[in-house]
Design a protein around this motif. Structure first.
Motif, mmCIF file in Angstrom:
data_model
loop_
_atom_site.group_PDB
_atom_site.id
_atom_site.type_symbol
_atom_site.label_atom_id
_atom_site.label_comp_id
_atom_site.label_asym_id
_atom_site.label_seq_id
_atom_site.Cartn_x
_atom_site.Cartn_y
_atom_site.Cartn_z
ATOM 1 N N PHE A 123 0.835 -1.211 0.000
ATOM 2 C CA PHE A 123 0.000 0.000 0.000
ATOM 3 C C PHE A 123 0.868 1.259 0.000
ATOM 4 O O PHE A 123 0.612 2.199 -0.762
ATOM 5 N N ARG A 172 0.847 4.339 -2.646
ATOM 6 C CA ARG A 172 0.219 5.581 -2.188
ATOM 7 C C ARG A 172 1.223 6.736 -2.273
ATOM 8 O O ARG A 172 2.340 6.633 -1.770
ATOM 9 N N ARG A 178 -2.901 -0.475 10.208
ATOM 10 C CA ARG A 178 -4.114 0.346 10.095
ATOM 11 C C ARG A 178 -3.747 1.821 9.968
ATOM 12 O O ARG A 178 -4.308 2.556 9.157
ATOM 13 N N LEU A 183 -2.382 2.644 6.470
ATOM 14 C CA LEU A 183 -3.406 2.654 5.436
ATOM 15 C C LEU A 183 -4.346 3.851 5.555
ATOM 16 O O LEU A 183 -5.188 4.069 4.685
ATOM 17 N N GLY A 203 -7.375 6.221 6.256
ATOM 18 C CA GLY A 203 -8.807 5.953 6.270
ATOM 19 C C GLY A 203 -9.163 4.630 5.617
ATOM 20 O O GLY A 203 -10.116 3.960 6.021
ATOM 21 N N ASP A 204 -8.389 4.243 4.577
ATOM 22 C CA ASP A 204 -8.669 2.970 3.913
ATOM 23 C C ASP A 204 -8.538 1.787 4.867
ATOM 24 O O ASP A 204 -9.135 0.732 4.648
ATOM 25 N N GLY A 205 -7.745 1.971 5.923
ATOM 26 C CA GLY A 205 -7.508 0.871 6.846
ATOM 27 C C GLY A 205 -8.718 0.433 7.630
ATOM 28 O O GLY A 205 -8.738 -0.674 8.180
ATOM 29 N N THR A 218 -11.785 0.235 6.273
ATOM 30 C CA THR A 218 -12.810 -0.238 5.342
ATOM 31 C C THR A 218 -12.684 -1.741 5.114
ATOM 32 O O THR A 218 -11.635 -2.347 5.364
ATOM 33 N N SER A 219 -13.753 -2.313 4.604
ATOM 34 C CA SER A 219 -13.754 -3.744 4.302
ATOM 35 C C SER A 219 -12.977 -4.072 3.034
ATOM 36 O O SER A 219 -12.816 -5.241 2.691
ATOM 37 N N ALA A 220 -12.479 -3.042 2.352
ATOM 38 C CA ALA A 220 -11.656 -3.294 1.170
ATOM 39 C C ALA A 220 -10.311 -3.900 1.549
ATOM 40 O O ALA A 220 -9.636 -4.490 0.703
ATOM 41 N N TYR A 221 -9.939 -3.750 2.806
ATOM 42 C CA TYR A 221 -8.675 -4.291 3.310
ATOM 43 C C TYR A 221 -8.964 -5.110 4.576
ATOM 44 O O TYR A 221 -9.906 -4.811 5.314
#
Length: 263
Positions: free
Chosen positions: A144, A148, A215, A218, A220-222, A224-227
């Motif tokens: 990631f 990023r 977490r 990552l 905000g993405d950390g 989410t259920s995407a990860y």
């Protein structure tokens, strides 16, 4: 069970708490040549789909019993509403006058040493298993942060990012080496259960720290259920409780160091 033809479950923990199995209230009494068992168990994995349950109950001491799950008076109910370990089935068990023949009692499992031997092996397995969670989080965080971009460069090129990743990796490597040493001790002969407590306590806490750092990396993405990071964190919180809480393992280690039991 060894051939994979039937499923078993292990009924030790009770609703009042799993950290003090000596205080179990499930009881077994003799009625003629039979045994009759009454009591409740909680957080018993696979009980709703198992063919046989190993139930620990108290008479003059603690005994293990093989209980067919279709026996009259045996009821298993899956626990719902879990935020962790959602792919596994944990259950409440009620035993209401479950009648068993005399040979249902495990002949060489008298006292708590027998279930504790099972717990020792399970704790050893956890010491290895959580290293996989840590490695998965590290791999994800590295990938990631390479992709990023932040402040004109890859996030992975930033000093603070590399510091976090390095500390995560050191925790992971330490955990793997500790688990490997436990494996060598087990292969050499009987292992001191205190050593297993060291491995379970350390490696779970290290895996939690690694997942928390992942977490953060990552952002905000950390969450989410995407990860999978939050799923790993939730499951690790459950692991901190089952097969001995962090506090219980700390007390086991403390007793070994001082000679005083603080339970």
């Amino acid at each position: 069970m060894a051939r994979g033809e039937v499923i078993g479950c292990f009924g030790l923990t009770e609703p009042a708490g799993g950290s003090d199995p000596a205080a179990m209230t499930t009881n077994a009494r003799r009625d003629g040549s039979d045994w009759v068992i009454d009591g409740t168990k909680r957080w018993i994995g696979l009980a709703t789909i198992a063919d046989v349950a190993v139930i620990w109950a108290r008479d003059e001491g603690v005994r293990g019993f093989l209980v067919p799950t279709d026996a009259p008076g045996f009821t298993a109910t899956a626990i719902t509403g879990k935020f962790a370990m959602r792919s596994s089935i944990q259950c409440d068990i009620t035993l209401d006058g479950v009648r068993l023949p005399a040979d249902a009692a495990l002949p060489e499992a008298s006292g708590l040493s027998a279930p504790f031997a099972c717990l020792t092996d399970a704790r050893y397995g956890i010491a290895w298993g959580v290293t996989g969670i840590a490695r998965a989080c590290i791999d994800l965080a590295v990938e990631f942060t390479r992709e990023r971009r932040l402040f004109g460069d890859a996030l992975a090129a930033k000093q603070l990012t590399q510091d976090k990743l390095a500390r995560m990796f050191v925790r992971y490597e330490t955990s793997v080496l500790l688990a490997l040493e436990l494996a060598r001790l087990k292969a050499a002969g009987p292992i001191d259960p205190v050593q297993i407590s060291v491995g379970k306590l350390n490696n779970v806490q290290d895996a939690v720290a690694v997942a928390q750092a992942a977490r953060q990396l990552l952002g905000g993405d950390g969450i989410t259920s995407a990860y999978p990071v939050m799923r790993h964190l939730a499951n690790l919180e459950a692991v901190r409780t089952y097969e001995g809480t962090d506090d219980i393992h700390a007390l086991i280690i403390g007793r070994a160091l001082t000679g005083h039991s603080a339970f």
